[in-house]
Design a protein around this motif. Sequence first.
Motif, PDB file in Angstrom:
ATOM      1  N   VAL A  10       0.820  -1.207   0.000  1.00  0.00           N
ATOM      2  CA  VAL A  10       0.000   0.000   0.000  1.00  0.00           C
ATOM      3  C   VAL A  10       0.858   1.262   0.000  1.00  0.00           C
ATOM      4  CG1 VAL A  10      -0.268   0.148   2.517  1.00  0.00           C
ATOM      5  CG2 VAL A  10      -2.058   1.039   1.032  1.00  0.00           C
ATOM      6  N   ILE A  11       2.028   1.235   0.624  1.00  0.00           N
ATOM      7  CA  ILE A  11       2.904   2.403   0.600  1.00  0.00           C
ATOM      8  C   ILE A  11       3.430   2.640  -0.813  1.00  0.00           C
ATOM      9  CG2 ILE A  11       5.053   3.392   1.462  1.00  0.00           C
ATOM     10  CD1 ILE A  11       2.918   3.385   3.580  1.00  0.00           C
ATOM     11  N   ALA A  16       3.213   5.598  -6.027  1.00  0.00           N
ATOM     12  CA  ALA A  16       3.108   5.594  -7.485  1.00  0.00           C
ATOM     13  C   ALA A  16       1.904   6.414  -7.945  1.00  0.00           C
ATOM     14  CB  ALA A  16       3.001   4.156  -7.994  1.00  0.00           C
ATOM     15  N   ARG A  17       0.777   6.226  -7.284  1.00  0.00           N
ATOM     16  CA  ARG A  17      -0.430   6.979  -7.655  1.00  0.00           C
ATOM     17  C   ARG A  17      -0.224   8.477  -7.453  1.00  0.00           C
ATOM     18  NH1 ARG A  17      -4.684   8.970  -4.528  1.00  0.00           N
ATOM     19  NH2 ARG A  17      -6.648   9.306  -5.671  1.00  0.00           N
ATOM     20  N   GLU A  18       0.345   8.858  -6.309  1.00  0.00           N
ATOM     21  CA  GLU A  18       0.514  10.288  -6.019  1.00  0.00           C
ATOM     22  C   GLU A  18       1.503  10.923  -6.982  1.00  0.00           C
ATOM     23  OE1 GLU A  18      -1.071  13.394  -3.980  1.00  0.00           O
ATOM     24  OE2 GLU A  18      -1.537  11.289  -3.538  1.00  0.00           O
ATOM     25  N   LEU A  19       2.540  10.202  -7.354  1.00  0.00           N
ATOM     26  CA  LEU A  19       3.477  10.722  -8.353  1.00  0.00           C
ATOM     27  C   LEU A  19       2.779  10.928  -9.700  1.00  0.00           C
ATOM     28  CD1 LEU A  19       6.615   8.534  -7.560  1.00  0.00           C
ATOM     29  CD2 LEU A  19       6.482  11.028  -7.349  1.00  0.00           C
ATOM     30  N   HIS A  20       1.912   9.986 -10.064  1.00  0.00           N
ATOM     31  CA  HIS A  20       1.176  10.128 -11.319  1.00  0.00           C
ATOM     32  C   HIS A  20       0.252  11.345 -11.268  1.00  0.00           C
ATOM     33  CE1 HIS A  20      -2.072   9.316 -14.229  1.00  0.00           C
ATOM     34  NE2 HIS A  20      -1.092   8.838 -14.969  1.00  0.00           N
ATOM     35  N   LEU A 159      -5.960   0.722  -5.573  1.00  0.00           N
ATOM     36  CA  LEU A 159      -4.670   1.269  -5.986  1.00  0.00           C
ATOM     37  C   LEU A 159      -4.127   0.536  -7.216  1.00  0.00           C
ATOM     38  CD1 LEU A 159      -3.118   1.753  -2.444  1.00  0.00           C
ATOM     39  CD2 LEU A 159      -3.667   3.594  -4.055  1.00  0.00           C
ATOM     40  N   LEU A 160      -4.284  -0.771  -7.240  1.00  0.00           N
ATOM     41  CA  LEU A 160      -3.850  -1.531  -8.413  1.00  0.00           C
ATOM     42  C   LEU A 160      -4.677  -1.164  -9.650  1.00  0.00           C
ATOM     43  CD1 LEU A 160      -3.274  -5.017  -6.768  1.00  0.00           C
ATOM     44  CD2 LEU A 160      -1.523  -3.595  -7.846  1.00  0.00           C
ATOM     45  N   GLU A 161      -5.975  -0.953  -9.454  1.00  0.00           N
ATOM     46  CA  GLU A 161      -6.822  -0.567 -10.579  1.00  0.00           C
ATOM     47  C   GLU A 161      -6.445   0.825 -11.081  1.00  0.00           C
ATOM     48  OE1 GLU A 161      -9.926  -0.660 -13.463  1.00  0.00           O
ATOM     49  OE2 GLU A 161      -8.714  -2.167 -12.421  1.00  0.00           O
ATOM     50  N   TYR A 162      -6.100   1.730 -10.162  1.00  0.00           N
ATOM     51  CA  TYR A 162      -5.639   3.057 -10.591  1.00  0.00           C
ATOM     52  C   TYR A 162      -4.394   2.918 -11.465  1.00  0.00           C
ATOM     53  CZ  TYR A 162      -4.118   7.884 -10.609  1.00  0.00           C
ATOM     54  OH  TYR A 162      -3.736   9.144 -11.022  1.00  0.00           O
ATOM     55  N   CYS A 163      -3.465   2.084 -11.025  1.00  0.00           N
ATOM     56  CA  CYS A 163      -2.249   1.878 -11.813  1.00  0.00           C
ATOM     57  C   CYS A 163      -2.583   1.306 -13.189  1.00  0.00           C
ATOM     58  CB  CYS A 163      -1.298   0.947 -11.062  1.00  0.00           C
ATOM     59  SG  CYS A 163      -0.557   1.670  -9.571  1.00  0.00           S
ATOM     60  N   ARG A 164      -3.484   0.329 -13.228  1.00  0.00           N
ATOM     61  CA  ARG A 164      -3.852  -0.294 -14.508  1.00  0.00           C
ATOM     62  C   ARG A 164      -4.452   0.732 -15.460  1.00  0.00           C
ATOM     63  NH1 ARG A 164      -7.870  -2.160 -17.397  1.00  0.00           N
ATOM     64  NH2 ARG A 164      -9.443  -1.408 -15.930  1.00  0.00           N
ATOM     65  N   ARG A 165      -5.373   1.539 -14.943  1.00  0.00           N
ATOM     66  CA  ARG A 165      -6.063   2.505 -15.795  1.00  0.00           C
ATOM     67  C   ARG A 165      -5.150   3.621 -16.275  1.00  0.00           C
ATOM     68  NH1 ARG A 165     -12.311   3.517 -13.854  1.00  0.00           N
ATOM     69  NH2 ARG A 165     -12.864   1.310 -13.526  1.00  0.00           N
ATOM     70  N   PRO A 341      -1.480   7.649   2.809  1.00  0.00           N
ATOM     71  CA  PRO A 341      -1.770   8.896   2.077  1.00  0.00           C
ATOM     72  C   PRO A 341      -0.747   9.997   2.306  1.00  0.00           C
ATOM     73  CG  PRO A 341      -3.749   8.056   3.141  1.00  0.00           C
ATOM     74  CD  PRO A 341      -2.611   7.256   3.676  1.00  0.00           C
ATOM     75  N   LEU A 342      -0.343  10.219   3.559  1.00  0.00           N
ATOM     76  CA  LEU A 342       0.580  11.313   3.830  1.00  0.00           C
ATOM     77  C   LEU A 342       2.004  10.969   3.387  1.00  0.00           C
ATOM     78  CD1 LEU A 342       1.033  14.117   4.836  1.00  0.00           C
ATOM     79  CD2 LEU A 342       1.148  13.258   7.190  1.00  0.00           C
ATOM     80  N   THR A 343       2.423   9.717   3.564  1.00  0.00           N
ATOM     81  CA  THR A 343       3.739   9.308   3.074  1.00  0.00           C
ATOM     82  C   THR A 343       3.839   9.559   1.569  1.00  0.00           C
ATOM     83  OG1 THR A 343       3.964   7.603   4.786  1.00  0.00           O
ATOM     84  CG2 THR A 343       5.344   7.381   2.832  1.00  0.00           C
ATOM     85  N   ALA A 344       2.808   9.156   0.833  1.00  0.00           N
ATOM     86  CA  ALA A 344       2.813   9.345  -0.620  1.00  0.00           C
ATOM     87  C   ALA A 344       2.803  10.817  -0.994  1.00  0.00           C
ATOM     88  CB  ALA A 344       1.607   8.629  -1.229  1.00  0.00           C
ATOM     89  N   LYS A 345       2.005  11.593  -0.303  1.00  0.00           N
ATOM     90  CA  LYS A 345       1.885  13.019  -0.618  1.00  0.00           C
ATOM     91  C   LYS A 345       3.215  13.739  -0.410  1.00  0.00           C
ATOM     92  CE  LYS A 345      -0.933  17.066   0.694  1.00  0.00           C
ATOM     93  NZ  LYS A 345       0.110  17.936   1.297  1.00  0.00           N
TER      94      LYS A 345
END
Length: 374
Positions: A10-11, A16-20, A159-165, A341-345
């Motif tokens: 999850v981290i 990855a999502r936040e960078l995108h 999160l995996l679906e976000y990466c896929r899309r 969420p905060l680690t990613a942000k």
Amino acid sequence: MNVLVIGGGVIGLSIARELHIAGVRDITVADKGTPGKEASWAAAGMLAPNAETEGVDDFYRFCSESNDLYPNFAESLHMDTGIDVGLDLAGTLQLAFDDNEADRLLKKYRRQKDAGLPTEMLSAEEVLRLEPEISSSVILGIYYPHDRQVDNRKLVAALLEYCRRNKISVLQDQQISSVTVESGRLTGAIGKTRRFSADLAILATGAWTSFIEIGDTGPISVDIKPIRGQMIAFETSDRLLKKVIYGNNCYLVPRADGRILVGATVEDVGFEKTVTDEAVSELTTSAAEILPETANLDIVEKWSGLRPRSTDELPIIGYVAGIDNLFIASGHYRNGILLAPLTAKMIAEKVVQNIDSPYFSIFSPERFNVRLAV
């Protein structure tokens, strides 16, 4: 910019999502096994910064701020992926069933109130009005209205679906053994079946972080240990609880589908993930002391996971000394779901905008003199 996220829990997936979202378009996530199936899958999904502290310090502030991000985090994931991650805002109860525990909770409540934490003391009658199925032997409780829970497995799926899309490459069975370094800069990584090039990498490798080799100098000198947690789940046709319940020897997490998760052991047994009869028996007994009806329910799942614990039990987040394009985001121990969420942000803001969160200095690898091992 070509970014390699090493670790697909999850981290790592949240980073990855936040960078995108921040505009990075060349992102690869490499996981040693099946992404999201280690500690992130095994967790209970509790978001409990208030129940799990007795005062206000830097770590509490970090947890509380990340908890505050969750409603928008969950909503935006739902909008982006169509997956509801099961964020539950009902709050958390911590209960006492004997005099010693009642005395301890009273003292904890007074310390928390003095520190200004959002907390309420409840009598036995008030507890039973909120949760009628709880054992009538309850003496008192503390209610934490701002604590929450999320379905961690649905969170991983979202999160995996976000990466896929969004065309973020997520690779399984691609364990990274080492990162390559030239003239003080990371240039890539060596995986199980291929080499990766990267302008920047993030080690989000949880309990396996200490195994990563840095160039030709050996493993990074950071000590993160696996701490096993065993859990069980009951299944009911009706939801017996509305809130997460902490007892003296276990916690109960009610899911919307009727399941009740019970956890968790804390065991320093290396990388052994066996589920033991002894732990299952202890969790079953402890659950029935809080919620007697569980004695009549079938256990539908038993599992364990490995929490990544640093030597001071705090996260390790920041650049590796001497390599200005290699991050660590690990050691979240029992709070990986909460702190995602905060680690990613903060990592995305640093990478894309060069914004320094104050938490980088607080949780920096430098506090352990993290460097290249020689």
